[in-house]
Design a protein around this motif. Structure first.
Motif, short mmCIF file in Angstrom:
data_model
loop_
_atom_site.label_atom_id
_atom_site.label_comp_id
_atom_site.label_asym_id
_atom_site.label_seq_id
_atom_site.Cartn_x
_atom_site.Cartn_y
_atom_site.Cartn_z
N PHE A 51 42.59 43.53 54.14
CA PHE A 51 42.21 42.40 53.28
C PHE A 51 41.14 42.83 52.28
CE2 PHE A 51 39.80 38.40 52.55
CZ PHE A 51 40.80 37.72 51.87
N TYR A 55 42.87 44.70 49.60
CA TYR A 55 43.59 43.74 48.77
C TYR A 55 42.65 43.05 47.79
CZ TYR A 55 45.96 39.49 47.35
OH TYR A 55 46.48 38.47 46.62
N THR A 84 41.67 45.39 44.96
CA THR A 84 42.69 45.65 43.94
C THR A 84 43.13 44.38 43.21
OG1 THR A 84 44.43 45.48 45.61
CG2 THR A 84 43.58 47.68 45.13
N HIS A 85 42.91 43.21 43.82
CA HIS A 85 43.27 41.93 43.20
C HIS A 85 42.03 41.02 43.22
CE1 HIS A 85 47.11 43.47 44.76
NE2 HIS A 85 47.62 42.93 43.66
#
Length: 133
Positions: free
Chosen positions: A121, A124, A127-128
């Motif tokens: 997570f 994630y 990157t986002h």
């Protein structure tokens, strides 16, 4: 945030190296060398994941303390998670030293799976990024 990745994963790699070296020294008098080597490598890698999780939780609590100040509830949650993960790791290593390797692997997996999910997570989110506007 990139330096925290390097810090946490470097600490995990260092922990894995140390655990494998100590397991190799302990394994010299073992009768079934190949089976013991595979189990020791699994135990060492799971323990290294848990140790890097401990470093990650400590890093998160330190960053939260520096940037946000003393937030009692959030820091107590981090302290509780740190303690539980440390108990899983210490118990797994202690069981491995008592030659109960399957139980040690089960206990270390109980700590490693949430750690891997939290790191997934984290990657994630890295990157986002979340747009708060």
């Amino acid at each position: 945030m990139k330096t925290s990745f390097l810090f946490v994963f470097g600490a995990g790699a260092l922990a894995l190296m140390c655990l494998l070296v100590f397991a190799a020294r302990k394994r010299r008098d073992c009768i079934d060398y190949k089976a013991s080597k595979a189990m020791d490598m699994v135990i060492a890698s799971l323990a290294a994941i848990n140790i890097s999780g401990l470093f990650g939780l400590g890093w998160f609590a330190l960053v939260m303390l520096v940037y946000d100040g003393v937030m009692f509830v959030e820091l107590s949650i981090c302290a509780t998670l740190f303690t539980v993960l440390a108990l899983f790791t210490g118990g797994g290593i202690a069981l491995a030293h008592r030659h109960k390797k399957r139980t040690a692997i089960a206990l270390l997996i109980a700590g490693a799976v949430p750690t891997l999910m939290a790191y997934g997570f984290w990657i994630y989110l890295e990157t986002h990024p979340i747009d708060w506007r």
